[in-house]
Design a protein around this motif. Structure first.
Motif, short mmCIF file in Angstrom:
data_model
loop_
_atom_site.label_atom_id
_atom_site.label_comp_id
_atom_site.label_asym_id
_atom_site.label_seq_id
_atom_site.Cartn_x
_atom_site.Cartn_y
_atom_site.Cartn_z
N HIS A 51 -104.21 106.44 77.82
CA HIS A 51 -104.13 107.45 76.53
C HIS A 51 -103.02 108.65 76.54
O HIS A 51 -102.70 109.15 75.68
N GLU A 52 -102.55 108.54 77.85
CA GLU A 52 -101.13 109.38 78.01
C GLU A 52 -99.92 108.81 77.75
O GLU A 52 -98.77 109.36 77.76
N SER A 111 -103.75 106.22 62.58
CA SER A 111 -105.05 105.49 62.05
C SER A 111 -105.12 104.27 62.66
O SER A 111 -104.17 103.78 62.85
N PRO A 112 -106.37 103.65 62.67
CA PRO A 112 -106.30 102.42 62.92
C PRO A 112 -105.50 101.37 62.28
O PRO A 112 -104.71 100.64 62.71
N VAL A 145 -91.47 117.41 59.36
CA VAL A 145 -91.67 116.66 60.34
C VAL A 145 -93.15 117.05 60.98
O VAL A 145 -93.20 118.24 61.31
N GLN A 146 -94.03 116.19 61.31
CA GLN A 146 -95.26 116.38 61.96
C GLN A 146 -95.48 115.23 63.02
O GLN A 146 -94.71 114.38 62.75
N ALA A 147 -96.41 115.25 63.94
CA ALA A 147 -96.91 114.33 64.76
C ALA A 147 -98.38 114.18 64.61
O ALA A 147 -98.96 115.25 64.58
N ARG A 148 -98.92 112.97 65.01
CA ARG A 148 -100.31 112.94 64.97
C ARG A 148 -100.55 111.55 65.53
O ARG A 148 -99.79 110.55 65.76
N MET A 149 -101.84 111.22 65.86
CA MET A 149 -102.23 109.97 66.41
C MET A 149 -102.28 109.09 65.16
O MET A 149 -102.77 109.45 64.18
N MET A 207 -97.38 111.64 74.03
CA MET A 207 -98.62 112.34 74.48
C MET A 207 -98.14 113.55 75.57
O MET A 207 -97.38 113.13 76.20
N SER A 242 -93.29 106.58 67.28
CA SER A 242 -92.54 107.71 67.70
C SER A 242 -91.93 106.86 69.01
O SER A 242 -91.14 107.68 69.55
N PRO A 247 -98.18 108.26 69.81
CA PRO A 247 -98.29 109.02 68.44
C PRO A 247 -97.37 108.39 67.21
O PRO A 247 -96.43 107.55 67.72
N VAL A 248 -97.46 108.76 66.25
CA VAL A 248 -96.63 108.66 65.12
C VAL A 248 -95.96 109.81 64.79
O VAL A 248 -96.73 110.92 64.89
N ILE A 249 -94.75 110.00 64.12
CA ILE A 249 -93.83 110.92 63.58
C ILE A 249 -94.28 110.68 62.03
O ILE A 249 -93.93 109.81 61.67
N TYR A 285 -87.92 106.04 67.98
CA TYR A 285 -87.04 106.82 67.10
C TYR A 285 -86.86 108.02 67.73
O TYR A 285 -87.80 108.72 68.54
N PRO A 329 -100.77 115.07 70.07
CA PRO A 329 -99.47 114.56 70.67
C PRO A 329 -98.61 116.09 70.80
O PRO A 329 -99.12 116.90 70.23
N LEU A 382 -92.29 121.07 61.41
CA LEU A 382 -90.95 121.14 61.44
C LEU A 382 -90.27 120.93 60.07
O LEU A 382 -90.63 120.01 59.37
#
Lengths: 267, 267
Positions: B76-77, B218-219, B212-216, A216, B256, B232-234, B259, A232, A261
């Motif tokens: 959350h940070e 899912s539950p 390669v991307q990153a995001r929060m 984050m 993330s 986050p996850v990659i 790794y 993120p 990327l």
DNA sequence: AAGTGGTCTAGACCACTGA
DNA sequence: CAGTGGTCTAGACCACTTG
């Protein structure tokens, strides 16, 4: 049954919902679940407005802080964004820009294009150089450059934007014995950028190593990159090597929402 | 002045703080700012307990929901984690495991080691195969495999863990005409895994392309990977190519926090 | 049992947006 | 102006952890 993105369907959503909450699972999570399901199913599409807090309060019969908690959940998952005075909206998804790190090829920066311009084609691009400074290397940078800790380095810090949209922050560190007094220490490093200058200065680049992570953003990064909650950043530490030594460490922080990327690996 | 990680310094922290809040900036953000500064400076180290809600209420003279908002910000940070009944703690930082995607070399999977074991050395590793199924390809997978949409694919879904710690989810998709009826369609694909089998079946792998991307998360992903808030996850989409055609699309979701992806680029 | 965080209420006032 | 979200209070009850 076409409905353009951004249409308000609050009222339809409202009547279609059951208004009962089951015991056992917290109310705010159940409300978040329902909204999330609507987003995932496409019932609420990109840019659509979610039901307002008032509407959710009436629908589910809970207090305001409860529906706010539900909406916060969705925002921190990156599914929704709140706009003060307007409403909460399904977050527009995904990269309108993609980056091929593969384009770290000599043909790119040899031709006078910066590598982050590789996929930009005819878009307008900007690279706002925040500053070029001379600093003592941090331990991490010194180790990666294989120089004694505290040795002077030239640091080029930049905020890259495209069409006014901030995309990435970068801080390139080069040993002062290589970069000081050259165009690399100037805000405008000239055509082809730092890498073209390095080659001219007798430092042919042989390989790049990138370490990719995600986290984050700090509040500062979120401000500079205009990141909403739930988005993120991807961090890349790129080390450029000649056959002799590492010559640049670039610490890059990118808006993960606008980038893909891309890497190619040959076994 | 050594203090082992995890030490409680609430009381020291408490008396060292001013207890006045300035108007203009929301109280919960100012409280978050102070705690964040303490974490960044190292005054509060890895695993240290933050002041409790009660202590913060007394220190700053605000309502409980206000200090909770401040603590939520830090969570959350990704800077803090709350543990019900125990307290809020500085989040332990960063990868105790690193991954060299570079290790997608034939020597690795040729030798019977899975590539995610590359850096594992003598750790105990597990790959819990959730299931192997035959499904119709999604549009995205079909496009990447260059097969007609809806064509059958063999899907190998797995949850990879090391020492009981879940690291990544993966879903490998291979065209049924290649994989059906082979060891690839079995839960245990044998030594060297899918890639070794592909080579034996006459599909020598020439290159891999990874996006390669990153995001929060899912539950569901957060649950399976045991991710706290703020991590986050990659996501990696790896396409394996022979000289003829793409033969595998692997959709990977990694924690993330554990790794570092590493890539080497040769211009 | 005491202390911690998790959920929830029923209000209040404020700041921003848009017609 | 009405409607939206942003901040904040002063309570309440609950669930979990630890001694």
């Amino acid at each position: 049954m076409y409905r353009p993105a951004g249409t308000s369907i609050d009222r339809e959503w409202l009547v279609a919902r059951p208004r009962t909450l089951k015991p056992g699972r917290p109310a705010y999570q159940q409300i978040a679940d329902e909204l999330r399901a609507s987003i995932r199913s496409g019932e609420l599409g990109d840019g659509d407005q979610l039901p307002s807090e008032t509407q959710l309060i009436e629908t589910f019969g809970v207090a305001r802080m409860t529906v706010r908690a539900a909406l916060q959940v969705l925002q921190h998952e990156g599914l929704a964004v709140a706009e003060h005075g307007r409403g909460v909206f399904v977050r527009q998804r995904r990269p309108f820009r993609r980056r091929s790190v593969q384009r770290l090829s000599r043909s790119q920066w040899g031709s006078g294009r910066a590598m982050w311009e590789a996929d930009t084609a005819d878009d307008r691009t900007f690279a706002a150089t925040i500053d070029v400074t001379r600093e003592r290397a941090t331990d991490d940078v010194a180790e990666r450059l294989r120089i004694p800790s505290g040795t002077d380095v030239v640091v080029r810090r930049r905020l890259h934007s495209v069409d006014g949209q901030p995309l990435q922050l970068s801080a390139a560190h080069l040993p002062a014995d290589i970069a000081a007094g050259t165009a690399i220490a100037e805000p405008d490093a000239g055509p082809g950028g730092t890498y073209a200058r390095l080659e001219e200065l007798g430092h042919p680049l042989e390989r790049f190593v990138e370490e990719v992570q995600a986290r984050m953003p700090s509040p500062d990064e979120a401000r500079l990159l205009v990141l909403p909650a739930g988005v993120p950043v991807i961090t890349v530490v790129r080390v450029a090597h000649t056959s002799e030594r590492p010559v640049e460490v670039n610490e890059i922080v990118v808006n993960s929402d606008l980038y893909v990327l891309e890497y190619e690996i040959r076994p």
